[in-house]
Design a protein around this motif. Sequence first.
Motif, mmCIF file in Angstrom:
data_model
loop_
_atom_site.group_PDB
_atom_site.id
_atom_site.type_symbol
_atom_site.label_atom_id
_atom_site.label_comp_id
_atom_site.label_asym_id
_atom_site.label_seq_id
_atom_site.Cartn_x
_atom_site.Cartn_y
_atom_site.Cartn_z
ATOM 1 N N MET A 1 -21.243 -42.827 -43.101
ATOM 2 C CA MET A 1 -19.991 -42.774 -42.387
ATOM 3 C C MET A 1 -18.871 -42.543 -43.410
ATOM 4 O O MET A 1 -18.873 -43.120 -44.482
ATOM 5 C CB MET A 1 -19.761 -44.081 -41.629
ATOM 6 N N ILE A 2 -17.922 -41.695 -43.043
ATOM 7 C CA ILE A 2 -16.796 -41.382 -43.918
ATOM 8 C C ILE A 2 -15.495 -41.778 -43.233
ATOM 9 O O ILE A 2 -15.251 -41.405 -42.086
ATOM 10 C CB ILE A 2 -16.763 -39.873 -44.237
ATOM 11 N N ASN A 3 -14.663 -42.537 -43.940
ATOM 12 C CA ASN A 3 -13.341 -42.894 -43.427
ATOM 13 C C ASN A 3 -12.386 -41.725 -43.608
ATOM 14 O O ASN A 3 -12.325 -41.127 -44.674
ATOM 15 C CB ASN A 3 -12.766 -44.096 -44.185
ATOM 16 N N ILE A 4 -11.671 -41.389 -42.559
ATOM 17 C CA ILE A 4 -10.568 -40.435 -42.652
ATOM 18 C C ILE A 4 -9.309 -41.301 -42.684
ATOM 19 O O ILE A 4 -8.875 -41.818 -41.657
ATOM 20 C CB ILE A 4 -10.525 -39.471 -41.443
ATOM 21 N N CYS A 5 -8.776 -41.496 -43.870
ATOM 22 C CA CYS A 5 -7.650 -42.407 -44.025
ATOM 23 C C CYS A 5 -6.878 -42.038 -45.281
ATOM 24 O O CYS A 5 -7.314 -41.214 -46.073
ATOM 25 C CB CYS A 5 -8.142 -43.848 -44.112
ATOM 26 N N SER A 6 -5.742 -42.675 -45.425
ATOM 27 C CA SER A 6 -4.903 -42.398 -46.594
ATOM 28 C C SER A 6 -5.233 -43.311 -47.766
ATOM 29 O O SER A 6 -4.902 -43.001 -48.902
ATOM 30 C CB SER A 6 -3.430 -42.577 -46.227
ATOM 31 N N GLY A 7 -5.831 -44.449 -47.474
ATOM 32 C CA GLY A 7 -6.051 -45.435 -48.519
ATOM 33 C C GLY A 7 -4.803 -46.259 -48.786
ATOM 34 O O GLY A 7 -4.748 -47.018 -49.737
ATOM 35 N N LYS A 8 -3.783 -46.081 -47.940
ATOM 36 C CA LYS A 8 -2.530 -46.841 -48.070
ATOM 37 C C LYS A 8 -2.344 -47.683 -46.819
ATOM 38 O O LYS A 8 -2.622 -47.238 -45.718
ATOM 39 C CB LYS A 8 -1.342 -45.902 -48.244
ATOM 40 N N SER A 9 -1.826 -48.879 -46.997
ATOM 41 C CA SER A 9 -1.630 -49.793 -45.881
ATOM 42 C C SER A 9 -0.174 -49.763 -45.407
ATOM 43 O O SER A 9 0.746 -49.728 -46.225
ATOM 44 C CB SER A 9 -1.992 -51.213 -46.329
ATOM 45 N N HIS A 10 0.007 -49.758 -44.091
ATOM 46 C CA HIS A 10 1.338 -49.825 -43.483
ATOM 47 C C HIS A 10 1.278 -50.834 -42.351
ATOM 48 O O HIS A 10 0.333 -50.850 -41.572
ATOM 49 C CB HIS A 10 1.756 -48.462 -42.911
ATOM 50 N N SER A 11 2.307 -51.654 -42.246
ATOM 51 C CA SER A 11 2.333 -52.646 -41.175
ATOM 52 C C SER A 11 2.808 -51.997 -39.875
ATOM 53 O O SER A 11 3.530 -50.989 -39.888
ATOM 54 C CB SER A 11 3.262 -53.812 -41.531
ATOM 55 N N LEU A 12 2.403 -52.587 -38.765
ATOM 56 C CA LEU A 12 2.866 -52.117 -37.470
ATOM 57 C C LEU A 12 4.375 -52.250 -37.381
ATOM 58 O O LEU A 12 5.059 -51.382 -36.831
ATOM 59 C CB LEU A 12 2.180 -52.905 -36.351
ATOM 60 N N GLN A 13 4.926 -53.301 -37.956
ATOM 61 C CA GLN A 13 6.378 -53.501 -37.954
ATOM 62 C C GLN A 13 7.076 -52.336 -38.663
ATOM 63 O O GLN A 13 8.094 -51.838 -38.198
ATOM 64 C CB GLN A 13 6.748 -54.822 -38.626
ATOM 65 N N GLU A 14 6.524 -51.900 -39.783
ATOM 66 C CA GLU A 14 7.100 -50.772 -40.523
ATOM 67 C C GLU A 14 7.104 -49.510 -39.658
ATOM 68 O O GLU A 14 8.105 -48.785 -39.604
ATOM 69 C CB GLU A 14 6.291 -50.521 -41.798
ATOM 70 N N VAL A 15 6.005 -49.248 -38.973
ATOM 71 C CA VAL A 15 5.911 -48.059 -38.116
ATOM 72 C C VAL A 15 6.921 -48.144 -36.977
ATOM 73 O O VAL A 15 7.640 -47.178 -36.697
ATOM 74 C CB VAL A 15 4.472 -47.893 -37.569
ATOM 75 N N VAL A 16 7.007 -49.295 -36.326
ATOM 76 C CA VAL A 16 7.951 -49.475 -35.213
ATOM 77 C C VAL A 16 9.391 -49.281 -35.694
ATOM 78 O O VAL A 16 10.199 -48.627 -35.030
ATOM 79 C CB VAL A 16 7.761 -50.863 -34.548
ATOM 80 N N GLU A 17 9.725 -49.829 -36.853
ATOM 81 C CA GLU A 17 11.085 -49.677 -37.387
ATOM 82 C C GLU A 17 11.401 -48.218 -37.718
ATOM 83 O O GLU A 17 12.485 -47.728 -37.425
ATOM 84 C CB GLU A 17 11.269 -50.554 -38.628
ATOM 85 N N ARG A 18 10.439 -47.505 -38.299
ATOM 86 C CA ARG A 18 10.665 -46.094 -38.646
ATOM 87 C C ARG A 18 10.871 -45.242 -37.389
ATOM 88 O O ARG A 18 11.748 -44.395 -37.344
ATOM 89 C CB ARG A 18 9.490 -45.542 -39.448
ATOM 90 N N VAL A 19 10.048 -45.477 -36.382
ATOM 91 C CA VAL A 19 10.177 -44.716 -35.138
ATOM 92 C C VAL A 19 11.474 -45.089 -34.433
ATOM 93 O O VAL A 19 12.142 -44.229 -33.855
ATOM 94 C CB VAL A 19 8.947 -44.919 -34.226
ATOM 95 N N GLY A 20 11.854 -46.346 -34.493
ATOM 96 C CA GLY A 20 13.128 -46.777 -33.913
ATOM 97 C C GLY A 20 14.309 -46.056 -34.549
ATOM 98 O O GLY A 20 15.242 -45.643 -33.855
ATOM 99 N N LYS A 21 14.272 -45.874 -35.856
ATOM 100 C CA LYS A 21 15.340 -45.136 -36.540
ATOM 101 C C LYS A 21 15.382 -43.688 -36.066
ATOM 102 O O LYS A 21 16.450 -43.119 -35.873
ATOM 103 C CB LYS A 21 15.152 -45.205 -38.051
ATOM 104 N N MET A 22 14.203 -43.088 -35.869
ATOM 105 C CA MET A 22 14.153 -41.705 -35.364
ATOM 106 C C MET A 22 14.730 -41.619 -33.956
ATOM 107 O O MET A 22 15.428 -40.668 -33.617
ATOM 108 C CB MET A 22 12.699 -41.206 -35.329
ATOM 109 N N ALA A 23 14.425 -42.642 -33.148
ATOM 110 C CA ALA A 23 14.859 -42.649 -31.752
ATOM 111 C C ALA A 23 16.324 -43.049 -31.611
ATOM 112 O O ALA A 23 16.946 -42.787 -30.587
ATOM 113 C CB ALA A 23 13.986 -43.619 -30.948
#
Length: 76
Positions: A1-23
């Motif tokens: 099995m091969i992971n398709i990933c960046s190898g970098k961790s991001h929190s859900l809070q970080e994603v929500v905040e970034r999308v909120g800024k876009m919106a």
Amino acid sequence: MINICSGKSHSLQEVVERVGKMAGYAIQVKVNPTFVRKNEVRSLLGSAELLRSIIGSWNMPPLHDTLEWMYHSPLP
């Protein structure tokens, strides 16, 4: 099995905040405790090492660019 990933961790809070800024507004997240598992995974990070060993290095866009693309892409 091969992971398709960046190898970098991001929190859900970080994603929500970034999308909120876009919106242009703060996204409010409400958690229903009924749906939270007692053994919920707190942090999940994939390793891209095997994939890199097979296909070599690739130019991965930063998370912000991926979120921008997803946010501004029209729905089908």
